[in-house]
Design an enzyme around this catalytic site. Structure first.
Site, short mmCIF file in Angstrom:
data_model
loop_
_atom_site.label_atom_id
_atom_site.label_comp_id
_atom_site.label_asym_id
_atom_site.label_seq_id
_atom_site.Cartn_x
_atom_site.Cartn_y
_atom_site.Cartn_z
N ASP A 73 0.84 -1.17 -0.09
CA ASP A 73 -0.13 0.02 -0.13
C ASP A 73 0.85 1.33 -0.03
O ASP A 73 1.73 1.24 0.81
CB ASP A 73 -0.67 -0.01 1.28
N GLU A 78 1.80 -0.40 -5.04
CA GLU A 78 0.94 0.44 -5.37
C GLU A 78 1.40 1.96 -5.25
O GLU A 78 1.50 2.48 -4.29
CB GLU A 78 -0.21 0.51 -4.31
C1 GLC Z 1 -4.29 2.98 -0.49
C2 GLC Z 1 -5.50 2.00 -0.45
C3 GLC Z 1 -6.51 3.13 -0.03
C4 GLC Z 1 -6.12 3.58 1.33
C5 GLC Z 1 -4.78 4.57 0.97
C6 GLC Z 1 -4.41 4.84 2.54
O1 GLC Z 1 -4.33 4.03 -1.68
O2 GLC Z 1 -5.70 1.52 -1.82
O3 GLC Z 1 -7.87 2.33 0.13
O4 GLC Z 1 -7.33 4.68 1.65
O5 GLC Z 1 -3.80 3.56 0.49
O6 GLC Z 1 -4.01 3.26 3.22
#
Ligand code: GLC
Length: 554
Positions: free
Chosen positions: A206, A268
């Site tokens: 994440d 991500e």
């Molecule tokens: C990422 C997740 C999202 C979350 C954010 C903070 O983007 O996919 O759902 O709110 O991180 O952890």
């Protein structure tokens, strides 16, 4: 050795994202759970996916849908317990399905023991150094330390009441960790090892571009604090995509490579499109990275042609597999979003209150079907977000009192947020909670029209989008996923500017008519393997490629 036994199994995999709270609820309390996932593994097997990615199931106050983790090595009782997790992994593996879990290293929950300790401790103490505490500006610290903003709206600094503040780039219940602190680094290696040893096959990281921050004092304001994500394409932003972040992932990769096969990891890393995101995918780092350009593109031939070619080229240069995404738990569902007028400014809509009347629901379904054949017809790792295979549209009907996403409050009620893609899935057309459980409880209410999209209503039905997904995922093994010999050749035809088409070494031709109103002559072929047209049946060989339709041709 087939790619499926090797370190490279993911390079051509179909990964199905599960948002556990909304997938299937085995105990009827209104929250989905791990046993609900285990119960539905045969459905996923039939869909043909290679792996599941579980969004967080850790103990959490759910201030941000579980992305606020209070304990990284446990299961939230609302989702089950560790025995349920072990059983899920064993049952998935027994069906040849791998398990990827979500790791949230940028921030913890405010209920994590480390943060409880930090808040109770003195400024300057070792407990506070695991997070980012700073004294406020102004005579009495009445102003936040910098102009940094939370991704969910408002200042990223929460006052502690004594002139000190702590940093949270998301909700205030999600304090950011200080990755310059060696204890933080050591702890996450321990957490990763814990799950590797429990048998998970990989991790989704994440906010992987956010961990390394420039925390040297004095902290720097950002030139334009309203830009979320990196402002420059050179690693100079104090918060996002800094070069130092890569050392963290090199250490992780050494750990992942101790296992056989090596553990998969995908970052991500939200970024305006740039080859920089592929740095996360280097062999000695995570190995793979999400590229959201297909998801962000509005329906249209030229934009698809451009983003697919770019993603493909950059991924090849970085020696990783391209990743293809149409949706996830953070963005409006593709089966609505893709119905925007051709060329619409997708980013504006994605952050709007989600009531944009310009979405054409009929075009949205037609294009979502074609998009499935586009995504699954591309070599690389394809991600299906739960419900996409049902053609489930975004739920715009949620009322303000029903919203749970912190975006709603933090944006001052300007953005409804992401709940509309997180509504519990419809498994059956009738019965309590459309088969999500047998009590009818649901943490977000399901709209009546969910009945028409239920899995049971589509199962075995010719022309349903579920049947289309099953067929395409099945054909993909033979025609698209071919390991190292993957290559794509564009079949551009200047006389057909609405035709998007490519060929793969298997002999598969993917052809898409992006025009809304004009049919095209069907490109040359021996056999139509699958068509996105709802009225197409196995064996049909239409002379024309209908508007907004995709086909796989042998
Ligand atoms: C990422 C997740 C999202 C979350 C954010 C903070 O983007 O996919 O759902 O709110 O991180 O952890």
């Amino acid at each position: 050795m087939s790619t499926h036994d090797s370190n490279d199994w993911w390079r051509d995999a179909v990964v199905y994202q599960i948002y556990p709270r909304s997938f299937a609820d085995s105990n009827g309390d209104g929250d989905g759970d791990l046993n609900g996932v285990t119960d539905r593994l045969d459905y996923l097997k039939e869909l043909g996916v290679d792996a599941i990615w579980l969004s967080p199931f850790y103990p959490s106050p759910q201030a941000d849908g579980g992305y606020d983790v209070a304990d990284y090595c446990a299961v939230d009782p609302r989702f089950g317990d560790m025995a349920d997790f072990d059983r899920l992994v064993a049952e998935a593996h027994a069906r040849g399905i791998r398990v990827i879990i979500d790791i949230v290293p940028n921030h913890t929950s405010y209920l994590h023991p480390w943060f409880r300790e930090a808040i109770a401790a003195e400024p300057g103490s070792p407990a506070r150094d695991r997070y980012v505490f700073r004294r406020g500006r102004g005579e009495h610290g009445e102003l936040p330390p910098t102009n940094w903003l939370s991704n969910f709206g408002g200042s990223a600094w929460e006052p502690c009441g004594d002139g000190w503040y702590y940093l949270h780039l998301f909700a205030r219940e999600q304090p950011d960790l200080n990755w310059d602190n060696p204890e933080v680094r050591a702890e996450f290696l321990r957490v990763l090892r814990f799950w590797c040893d429990r048998g998970v096959d990989g991790f989704r990281i994440d906010v992987s571009h956010g961990l390394a921050k420039d925390l040297r004092d004095p902290l720097r304001d950002r030139p334009d604090p309203t830009v979320l994500g990196p402002q420059a394409d050179d690693g100079s932003d104090p918060l996002w995509d800094r070069d130092e972040v890569h050392a963290i992932y090199r250490a992780w990769r050494r750990l992942f490579d101790e296992y056989m096969p090596a553990k998969y990891a995908i970052g991500e890393s939200w970024h305006p499109f740039s080859p920089r995101i592929f740095q996360y995918a280097r062999q000695d780092e995570l190995g793979a990275v999400f590229d959201f350009s297909l998801q962000k593109a509005a329906w249209g031939r030229d934009i698809y042609r451009e983003v697919i070619a770019r993603t493909w080229d950059y991924a090849r240069q970085a020696a990783t597999a391209p990743t293809w995404v149409l949706g996830n738990h953070d963005v409006p569902r593709v089966a609505s979003r893709i119905g925007l007028p051709v060329g619409a400014d997708i980013d504006t809509w994605v952050t709007s209150d989600g009531t944009d009347p310009a979405v054409d629901p009929v075009a949205a379904q037609r294009r979502a079907r074609a998009a499935a054949l586009i995504m699954l017809g591309l070599p690389g790792t394809a991600f299906i977000y739960q419900g996409e295979e049902l053609g489930l549209p975004e739920d715009f009907d949620l009322t303000p009192d029903q919203l749970r996403d912190p975006n709603w409050e933090r944006s001052g009620h300007r953005f409804k947020g992401r709940d509309g893609c997180r509504v519990p899935l419809p498994w059956t057309a009738d019965g309590p909670a459309f088969g999500f459980n047998d009590t009818g409880a649901a943490w977000l209410p399901q709209p009546d029209w969910y009945a028409g999209y239920a899995a049971s209503a589509q199962d075995g039905v010719d022309g349903s989008i579920l049947s289309l997904y099953r067929r395409a995922v099945g054909l993909r093994r033979e025609w698209v996923a071919r390991g190292a010999d993957t290559a794509m050749t564009w079949l551009d035809d200047p006389s057909e500017p609405q035709l998007l088409s490519w060929r793969l070494p298997s002999g598969l031709t993917v052809a898409v008519n992006c025009s809304a109103d004009r049919g095209l002559p069907m490109p040359e072929h021996n056999r139509v393997l699958v068509s996105s047209a709802a009225d197409w049946r196995d064996g049909d060989d239409p002379a024309e490629l209908a508007p907004e339709t995709a086909v796989w041709l042998a």
